[in-house]
Motif scaffolding. Structure first.
Motif, PDB file in Angstrom:
ATOM      1  N   MET A  29      11.977  46.061  -7.289  1.00  0.00           N
ATOM      2  CA  MET A  29      10.945  46.732  -6.477  1.00  0.00           C
ATOM      3  C   MET A  29      10.727  48.165  -6.965  1.00  0.00           C
ATOM      4  SD  MET A  29       9.517  44.820  -4.373  1.00  0.00           S
ATOM      5  CE  MET A  29       8.695  45.978  -3.308  1.00  0.00           C
ATOM      6  N   PHE A  30      11.834  48.817  -7.355  1.00  0.00           N
ATOM      7  CA  PHE A  30      11.726  50.190  -7.851  1.00  0.00           C
ATOM      8  C   PHE A  30      10.892  50.219  -9.142  1.00  0.00           C
ATOM      9  CE2 PHE A  30      13.487  53.305 -10.882  1.00  0.00           C
ATOM     10  CZ  PHE A  30      13.064  54.466 -10.256  1.00  0.00           C
ATOM     11  N   GLY A  33       7.305  49.307  -8.425  1.00  0.00           N
ATOM     12  CA  GLY A  33       6.618  50.402  -7.733  1.00  0.00           C
ATOM     13  C   GLY A  33       6.235  51.501  -8.700  1.00  0.00           C
ATOM     14  N   LEU A  34       7.170  51.814  -9.600  1.00  0.00           N
ATOM     15  CA  LEU A  34       6.917  52.848 -10.605  1.00  0.00           C
ATOM     16  C   LEU A  34       5.722  52.456 -11.476  1.00  0.00           C
ATOM     17  CD1 LEU A  34       8.576  55.437 -11.092  1.00  0.00           C
ATOM     18  CD2 LEU A  34       9.722  54.245 -12.964  1.00  0.00           C
ATOM     19  N   VAL A  37       2.383  52.507  -9.442  1.00  0.00           N
ATOM     20  CA  VAL A  37       1.886  53.863  -9.167  1.00  0.00           C
ATOM     21  C   VAL A  37       1.278  54.475 -10.424  1.00  0.00           C
ATOM     22  CG1 VAL A  37       2.705  56.207  -8.716  1.00  0.00           C
ATOM     23  CG2 VAL A  37       3.302  54.363  -7.165  1.00  0.00           C
ATOM     24  N   SER A  40      -1.918  51.592 -11.678  1.00  0.00           N
ATOM     25  CA  SER A  40      -2.985  51.001 -10.866  1.00  0.00           C
ATOM     26  C   SER A  40      -3.405  51.813  -9.660  1.00  0.00           C
ATOM     27  CB  SER A  40      -2.553  49.609 -10.371  1.00  0.00           C
ATOM     28  OG  SER A  40      -2.187  48.815 -11.455  1.00  0.00           O
ATOM     29  N   LEU A  41      -2.693  52.861  -9.349  1.00  0.00           N
ATOM     30  CA  LEU A  41      -3.004  53.562  -8.104  1.00  0.00           C
ATOM     31  C   LEU A  41      -3.549  54.964  -8.399  1.00  0.00           C
ATOM     32  CD1 LEU A  41      -2.647  52.509  -5.178  1.00  0.00           C
ATOM     33  CD2 LEU A  41      -0.699  54.042  -4.986  1.00  0.00           C
ATOM     34  N   ALA A  47      -9.731  49.296  -9.407  1.00  0.00           N
ATOM     35  CA  ALA A  47      -8.647  48.785  -8.578  1.00  0.00           C
ATOM     36  C   ALA A  47      -8.257  47.416  -9.108  1.00  0.00           C
ATOM     37  CB  ALA A  47      -9.096  48.699  -7.129  1.00  0.00           C
ATOM     38  N   THR A 115       3.281  43.439  -1.341  1.00  0.00           N
ATOM     39  CA  THR A 115       2.903  44.655  -0.597  1.00  0.00           C
ATOM     40  C   THR A 115       2.080  45.582  -1.502  1.00  0.00           C
ATOM     41  OG1 THR A 115       5.040  45.575  -1.217  1.00  0.00           O
ATOM     42  CG2 THR A 115       4.847  44.715   1.019  1.00  0.00           C
ATOM     43  N   HIS A 116       2.370  45.550  -2.805  1.00  0.00           N
ATOM     44  CA  HIS A 116       1.599  46.382  -3.743  1.00  0.00           C
ATOM     45  C   HIS A 116       0.134  45.930  -3.754  1.00  0.00           C
ATOM     46  CE1 HIS A 116       5.498  47.254  -6.215  1.00  0.00           C
ATOM     47  NE2 HIS A 116       5.538  47.686  -4.971  1.00  0.00           N
ATOM     48  N   VAL A 119      -1.470  47.052  -0.598  1.00  0.00           N
ATOM     49  CA  VAL A 119      -1.808  48.483  -0.637  1.00  0.00           C
ATOM     50  C   VAL A 119      -3.087  48.701  -1.456  1.00  0.00           C
ATOM     51  CG1 VAL A 119      -1.059  50.717  -1.576  1.00  0.00           C
ATOM     52  CG2 VAL A 119       0.523  49.341  -0.244  1.00  0.00           C
ATOM     53  N   LEU A 120      -3.164  47.988  -2.575  1.00  0.00           N
ATOM     54  CA  LEU A 120      -4.340  48.144  -3.444  1.00  0.00           C
ATOM     55  C   LEU A 120      -5.614  47.714  -2.704  1.00  0.00           C
ATOM     56  CD1 LEU A 120      -4.870  49.057  -6.373  1.00  0.00           C
ATOM     57  CD2 LEU A 120      -5.008  46.656  -6.986  1.00  0.00           C
ATOM     58  N   TRP A 122      -6.051  47.790   0.404  1.00  0.00           N
ATOM     59  CA  TRP A 122      -6.277  48.774   1.469  1.00  0.00           C
ATOM     60  C   TRP A 122      -6.991  50.027   0.945  1.00  0.00           C
ATOM     61  CZ3 TRP A 122      -2.679  53.075   3.098  1.00  0.00           C
ATOM     62  CH2 TRP A 122      -3.121  53.674   4.297  1.00  0.00           C
ATOM     63  N   VAL A 123      -6.615  50.470  -0.273  1.00  0.00           N
ATOM     64  CA  VAL A 123      -7.181  51.732  -0.767  1.00  0.00           C
ATOM     65  C   VAL A 123      -8.396  51.528  -1.674  1.00  0.00           C
ATOM     66  CG1 VAL A 123      -4.972  52.951  -0.640  1.00  0.00           C
ATOM     67  CG2 VAL A 123      -5.645  51.859  -2.782  1.00  0.00           C
TER      68      VAL A 123
ATOM     69  N   ALA B 683     -14.530  47.189  -8.327  1.00  0.00           N
ATOM     70  CA  ALA B 683     -13.627  47.725  -7.298  1.00  0.00           C
ATOM     71  C   ALA B 683     -12.929  48.959  -7.842  1.00  0.00           C
ATOM     72  CB  ALA B 683     -12.610  46.655  -6.930  1.00  0.00           C
ATOM     73  N   ARG B 684     -12.930  49.993  -7.060  1.00  0.00           N
ATOM     74  CA  ARG B 684     -12.263  51.230  -7.474  1.00  0.00           C
ATOM     75  C   ARG B 684     -11.316  51.684  -6.378  1.00  0.00           C
ATOM     76  NH1 ARG B 684     -15.077  55.157 -10.730  1.00  0.00           N
ATOM     77  NH2 ARG B 684     -16.740  54.203 -11.922  1.00  0.00           N
ATOM     78  N   VAL B 685     -10.320  52.425  -6.798  1.00  0.00           N
ATOM     79  CA  VAL B 685      -9.432  53.039  -5.818  1.00  0.00           C
ATOM     80  C   VAL B 685     -10.211  54.201  -5.205  1.00  0.00           C
ATOM     81  CG1 VAL B 685      -7.262  54.270  -5.493  1.00  0.00           C
ATOM     82  CG2 VAL B 685      -7.405  52.392  -7.142  1.00  0.00           C
ATOM     83  N   LYS B 686     -10.236  54.226  -3.880  1.00  0.00           N
ATOM     84  CA  LYS B 686     -11.007  55.267  -3.193  1.00  0.00           C
ATOM     85  C   LYS B 686     -10.374  56.639  -3.448  1.00  0.00           C
ATOM     86  CE  LYS B 686     -10.727  52.842   0.686  1.00  0.00           C
ATOM     87  NZ  LYS B 686     -10.883  52.259   2.011  1.00  0.00           N
ATOM     88  N   LEU B 688      -8.366  59.642  -2.669  1.00  0.00           N
ATOM     89  CA  LEU B 688      -7.328  59.821  -1.649  1.00  0.00           C
ATOM     90  C   LEU B 688      -6.902  61.293  -1.616  1.00  0.00           C
ATOM     91  CD1 LEU B 688      -5.108  56.759  -2.620  1.00  0.00           C
ATOM     92  CD2 LEU B 688      -6.512  56.934  -0.581  1.00  0.00           C
ATOM     93  N   GLN B 697       2.766  56.803  -2.942  1.00  0.00           N
ATOM     94  CA  GLN B 697       3.589  56.693  -4.153  1.00  0.00           C
ATOM     95  C   GLN B 697       5.076  56.640  -3.795  1.00  0.00           C
ATOM     96  OE1 GLN B 697       2.056  60.128  -6.192  1.00  0.00           O
ATOM     97  NE2 GLN B 697       0.628  58.935  -7.415  1.00  0.00           N
ATOM     98  N   LEU B 700       5.943  53.251  -2.319  1.00  0.00           N
ATOM     99  CA  LEU B 700       6.016  52.166  -3.299  1.00  0.00           C
ATOM    100  C   LEU B 700       7.231  52.304  -4.217  1.00  0.00           C
ATOM    101  CD1 LEU B 700       2.285  51.665  -4.362  1.00  0.00           C
ATOM    102  CD2 LEU B 700       3.640  50.228  -2.884  1.00  0.00           C
ATOM    103  N   ILE B 701       7.538  53.530  -4.628  1.00  0.00           N
ATOM    104  CA  ILE B 701       8.628  53.695  -5.603  1.00  0.00           C
ATOM    105  C   ILE B 701      10.006  53.686  -4.919  1.00  0.00           C
ATOM    106  CG2 ILE B 701       9.634  55.257  -7.326  1.00  0.00           C
ATOM    107  CD1 ILE B 701       6.782  56.214  -7.935  1.00  0.00           C
ATOM    108  N   LEU B 704      10.132  51.074  -0.463  1.00  0.00           N
ATOM    109  CA  LEU B 704      10.319  49.618  -0.432  1.00  0.00           C
ATOM    110  C   LEU B 704      11.691  49.206  -0.978  1.00  0.00           C
ATOM    111  CD1 LEU B 704       6.728  48.388  -1.354  1.00  0.00           C
ATOM    112  CD2 LEU B 704       7.860  48.236   0.848  1.00  0.00           C
ATOM    113  N   PRO B 705      12.122  49.765  -2.137  1.00  0.00           N
ATOM    114  CA  PRO B 705      13.491  49.406  -2.578  1.00  0.00           C
ATOM    115  C   PRO B 705      14.545  49.790  -1.539  1.00  0.00           C
ATOM    116  CG  PRO B 705      12.293  50.481  -4.352  1.00  0.00           C
ATOM    117  CD  PRO B 705      11.438  50.600  -3.133  1.00  0.00           C
TER     118      PRO B 705
END
Lengths: 245, 720
Positions: A29-30, A33-34, A37, A40-41, A47, A115-116, A119-120, A122-123, B683-686, B688, B697, B700-701, B704-705
């Motif tokens: 997950m770590f 997540g890295l 982020v 893709s975020l 997106a 969940t990733h 989140v994507l 969602w944003v 689709a784009r990331v809005k 933020l 961030q 997610l990093i 969650l772990p």
């Protein structure tokens, strides 16, 4: 079949009984997540989880050996392999059960990254195309299953889990980076095109990249499934060889 | 041997056989799977499939020899994702062509790449050998003209002119300006022989041009070199001849017969040089030459058509950016689609090499010798597409341009693009004519063309003619297709800036939902693009049409005026006379008047028609605005001045896209009409807030772990 399922169920349960299972999930997950982020975020960028899935092969490289290292090694180390081999289960049944257990754990490992995706969604505006996300997850499972089978074979060959981890890690690294490195060493010219084709055929990354773009090619599916099956059969043979040592 | 040893041996054998069989089975299975693989595209937009049009173009290649697409150049600067997606598109085309199209990607920056690129160029030069020889022969003829002209200038022309001017100076009063011009020319003339010989020498070099040891003659470049010298010499001779005739015609006959003779001699030489210059201009580069030329400056995508008999296949070379690396960021999502569009268009051109001739007809006011540059953007676009463009200014010369030079066999499609002038304008000078007369001239010329079966793209603007119950001059063309322009009223929209009311005339057209039949190809090509139609007038059906025109349904390509706030304004003229920048601040802008105006849009502003013609269907596209192309041009000008917005750019590009699609459709080259260019929402990331992004961030990093580990602790506690 029920024996296989019993072995698989026992294997999955054992992952969660030990801290290593949870640490594996947390580690994955770590890393995921890295990667998410950084790739893709980013506001105002497309997106998509394309880059995330394109790196799936590398992402699984340190995690899968941690799952596979104890599949058979643990039994060999603790001596529980003997009763297992005298059980009604065949050698292939034992290996398939172990593999299936590892695969289920792998699915559990990958599942939280949904969940990733959430989140994507969602944003993003509009919502990202779900097709490449679905095929990306399929790629994660296929690539993970393939690596797991390689790790399983190595785990069958040694009772030392650390050695099993290290060997599996480098074997997967070889599968990922080997074709590219060897391809660079091949001299230019038509005479060596067969070698280039062979290397292109065994390369994992381009196949994973196709899935990440939303393309499901049956030849890629066959590659991962047949590759996994091959290593499972070889693992069964390696296990059976113990009877004759 | 013990039983155990035997067992081991047996097991070893069985294990070896089973292991080997497993490996062989896996390899065979993979070979079979790659041979009979199927791809499933899970993207919602079908991003990884060729469109039906692309598939049709690729299938049309089958059985007609092999077409080759080669991406050649230093590709190290192009991102891997673009290369992968273009590779994928090329693979799809090759697969759909049933083996009639092959492709390669040659990166000259990698080992062996340079050799492969040179090999490809050598192969192309070999294919072009016969054509190159023919063009070389013509080039050598022009080189001989250069040499002769140089010798003639030294031996006879310069001394003759010098003598005549000396006599003119000696004999009396001469027009000062003409004499000064002639003397200036005389000072320039001694450099001509050197220039002409230098051009011939450079041309010789171009004919022997080599790239990395591979000889690729460049007759086109050689011809250009000579034309660059012959043209200015011919123009200078015109000026010199004019000056001498002016001096000769001056009261008192300054030079007498010597001047007249010198002028006559100059005319003869000028005609000779002019003819050579024309010949040089008519020599086009061979395919191999074009490819080498493009590759010298940039990476390129080469499209090589199949050779038919002795005729070498057409070669087109596009800068690599046209196909690869088309987008960054969000644009990258469409890079594959753009590559597909370009490749499909080029492949279609290989199978149908008859590029259209586009005649851009205008009848604009005479502006003291200055030309109104209305079509520069469009001309550049068509030139890049390989079409020949001819401008026809009816005010300067109402005679129809002679196209036999461009179309000797008469089999190239010709499309006439006509812009009806603003007929409310008065004449601007004594030589000029009022707008209404110019509009009638255009109507007569285009009506005659339409009756002869020509295909036309007509732009019709708001008109004062219907107010006096006369038909609009454009109706001479439109009527043949069962259409008419309701040009006495303009589509307007009400807008507000706070309490300030404004009237807008910049209309963005919507592609008609009902566009089918003849109109659908063009409609599909512009769907989703912002087509800007300023001062739009409605196009209506006026059945019965002459000659069986296809008028319904589906003649509507684009409409405007859907929704509230739109109306057709009949008193538009005073508003039009207000400068554009001041219109938003007018105290009492036009407003809907129910006695004179009309609501109930949308109204058709772009229409297409088709009717049985001579041999093939005659086609017409009419746009209800005579500013829609000027708009694209003005945006280009604004871009240079840094004043155009992104929206303006998009609209200008969209308008030129409409022009391009309409021209190809009118030329009967439906395959070349751009495929659905609908802008898909990526689709784009809005955006933020930084704080919110940081929280996401961290979750997610680390979050969650950490949750997973916490869950593990809880599980272990719960299970003891």
């Amino acid at each position: 079949m029920s024996v296989i399922l019993t072995i698989a169920r026992r294997e999955v349960a054992s992952f969660f009984r030990l801290p290593v299972g949870w640490v594996c999930v947390a580690l994955f997950m770590f890393l995921a997540g890295l990667l998410m982020v950084t790739t893709s975020l980013t506001p105002d960028q497309p997106a998509s989880m394309r880059a995330f899935f394109a790196f799936a092969g590398w992402l699984l490289m340190p995690v899968v050996p941690a799952v596979s290292m104890r599949l058979i090694s643990e039994e060999l180390r603790s001596g529980t392999i003997e009763p297992l081999m005298t059980s009604p289960a065949s050698d292939l049944g034992i290996v398939v059960g172990k593999y299936l257990g590892g695969l289920i754990f792998l699915a559990v490992l990958i599942l939280p990254t949904a969940t990733h995706a959430a989140v994507l969604v969602w944003v993003s505006d509009p919502a990202p195309d779900p097709g490449p996300i679905v095929s990306g997850y399929l790629a994660l499972m296929l690539v993970g299953g393939f690596y797991l089978s390689v790790g399983l074979l190595i785990s069958t060959l040694t009772g030392n889990q650390t050695l099993a981890y290290v060997l599996a890690f480098f074997s997967i690294l070889g599968l990922l980076a080997g074709p590219g490195l060897l391809g660079a060493l091949i001299p230019p010219g038509e005479g060596w095109s067969w070698a280039r084709e062979v290397l292109a055929g065994v390369a994992v990354n381009p196949r994973a990249a196709d899935f990440s773009r939303g393309v499901v090619d049956t030849s890629h599916v066959v590659y991962f499934v047949s590759g996994s099956a091959l290593f499972v059969v070889l693992s069964a043979l390696a296990l059976a060889s113990r009877r004759w040592r | 041997m013990s039983t155990r040893s035997t067992g081991r041996l047996r097991f070893g054998l069985v294990a070896g056989v089973v292991g080997l069989a497993s490996i062989v089975s896996a390899v065979l299975l993979n070979v079979l799977a790659s041979s009979f693989s199927r791809r499933f595209d899970l993207t919602a937009t079908g991003e990884h499939q060729l469109s039906p049009r692309s598939r049709a173009i690729a299938s049309a290649l089958s059985g007609g020899g092999e077409a080759t697409i080669a991406v050649v150049g230093d590709l190290s600067g192009i991102d891997a994702a673009s290369k992968a997606s273009v590779r994928d598109v090329l693979e799809r085309f090759a697969a759909e062509s049933g083996g009639s199209a092959s492709w390669s990607m040659i990166d000259v920056g990698r080992p062996g790449g340079q050799e492969r690129a040179l090999g490809l160029l050598g192969e192309l030069a070999g294919r072009d050998a016969a054509v190159t020889r023919d063009r070389e022969r013509v080039v050598r003829g022009v080189m001989a003209v250069c040499e002769r002209a140089a010798a003639d200038a030294e031996e006879s022309l310069i001394p003759g002119v010098s003598r005549a001017l000396t006599l003119a100076g000696d004999r009396g009063v001469t027009p000062a300006r003409a004499l000064a011009e002639a003397e200036r020319m005389l000072l320039e003339m001694p450099s001509w022989p050197r220039q002409l010989r230098e051009a011939a020498r450079r041309a010789e070099g171009e004919l022997a041009r080599a790239e990395g040891g591979v000889v690729i003659p460049a007759p086109g470049a050689a011809a250009r070199v000579m034309a660059s010298v012959l043209g200015p010499v011919a123009s200078a001779l015109v000026r010199l001849e004019d000056s001498l005739r002016v001096i000769d015609a001056a009261p008192g006959g300054a030079g007498g017969s010597e001047l007249a003779a010198a002028a006559e001699a100059i005319r003869a030489r000028r005609e000779f040089i002019d003819a050579a210059s024309e010949t040089a201009l008519s020599i086009k580069p061979t395919g191999s030459e074009s490819a080498a030329e493009v590759l010298r400056v940039t990476a390129a995508v080469l499209f090589v058509g199949p050779t038919r008999g002795d005729e070498p296949g057409l070669v087109r070379a596009l800068p690599v950016e046209a196909v690869l690396g088309a987008g960054v960021g969000a644009g990258r999502a469409d890079a594959r689609r753009q590559a597909e569009v370009v490749i499909a268009r080029e492949l279609a051109r290989l199978t149908n090499p008859k590029t259209p001739i586009v005649v851009l007809a205008g009848c604009e006011p005479l502006l003291g010798g200055r030309r109104l540059r209305m079509y520069e953007n469009a001309k550049r676009r068509f030139a890049s597409l390989g079409a020949d463009v001819v401008e026809w200014d009816l005010m300067r010369d109402p005679t129809r341009p002679d196209l036999t030079g461009l179309n000797p066999s008469g089999d190239r499609p010709v499309v006439w693009v006509a812009r009806f002038p603003d007929n409310a304008l008065p004449a601007t000078s004594p030589d000029d004519r009022p707008g209404i007369e110019r509009a009638r001239m255009m109507g007569a010329a285009m009506g005659a063309l339409a009756r002869e079966g020509a295909s036309l793209l007509v732009s019709v603007g708001a008109s004062i003619v219907p107010i006096s119950k006369e038909p609009d001059p454009a109706d001479a063309v439109l009527g043949l297709f069962g259409l008419r322009a309701a040009s006495d009223r303009v589509v307007m929209r009400e807008d507000y800036d706070g309490p300030r009311r404004m009237a807008r005339v910049d209309v963005t057209a919507d592609v008609s939902a009902g566009a089918i039949g003849p109109a659908s190809a063009i409609a599909d090509s512009i769907r989703g693009l912002p087509i800007r139609i300023p001062w739009a007038v409605p196009i209506e059906g006026s059945a019965p049409a002459e000659g069986g025109a296809t008028i319904a349904p589906g003649w509507e390509v684009a409409t405007a005026g859907r929704g509230a706030g739109w109306w057709l304004e009949s008193r538009w003229r005073p508003f039009r006379q207000i400068p554009r920048a001041e219109r938003d601040f007018v105290k009492d802008p036009p407003a809907f008047n129910e006695n004179e105006d009309e609501r109930g849009g949308p109204w058709c502003v772009v229409a297409a028609g088709e009717r049985p013609g001579h041999g093939r269907a005659q086609r017409l596209v009419v746009v209800g605005s005579n500013e829609w192309l000027v708009f694209a041009e003005s945006v280009e000008e604004m871009r240079r001045q840094g004043q155009a917005s992104l929206e303006d750019f998009a609209a200008a590009g969209a308008n030129v896209q409409l022009l391009e699609s309409a021209v190809y459709w009118l030329a009967g080259q439906d395959d070349l009409v751009g495929q659905g260019a609908e802008a898909r929402a990526v689709a784009r990331v809005k955006p933020l807030e930084p704080g919110r992004l940081l929280i996401l961030q961290v979750i997610l990093i680390a979050g969650l772990p950490a949750c997973v580990l916490l869950l593990g602790v809880l599980y272990r506690v719960a299970t003891g």
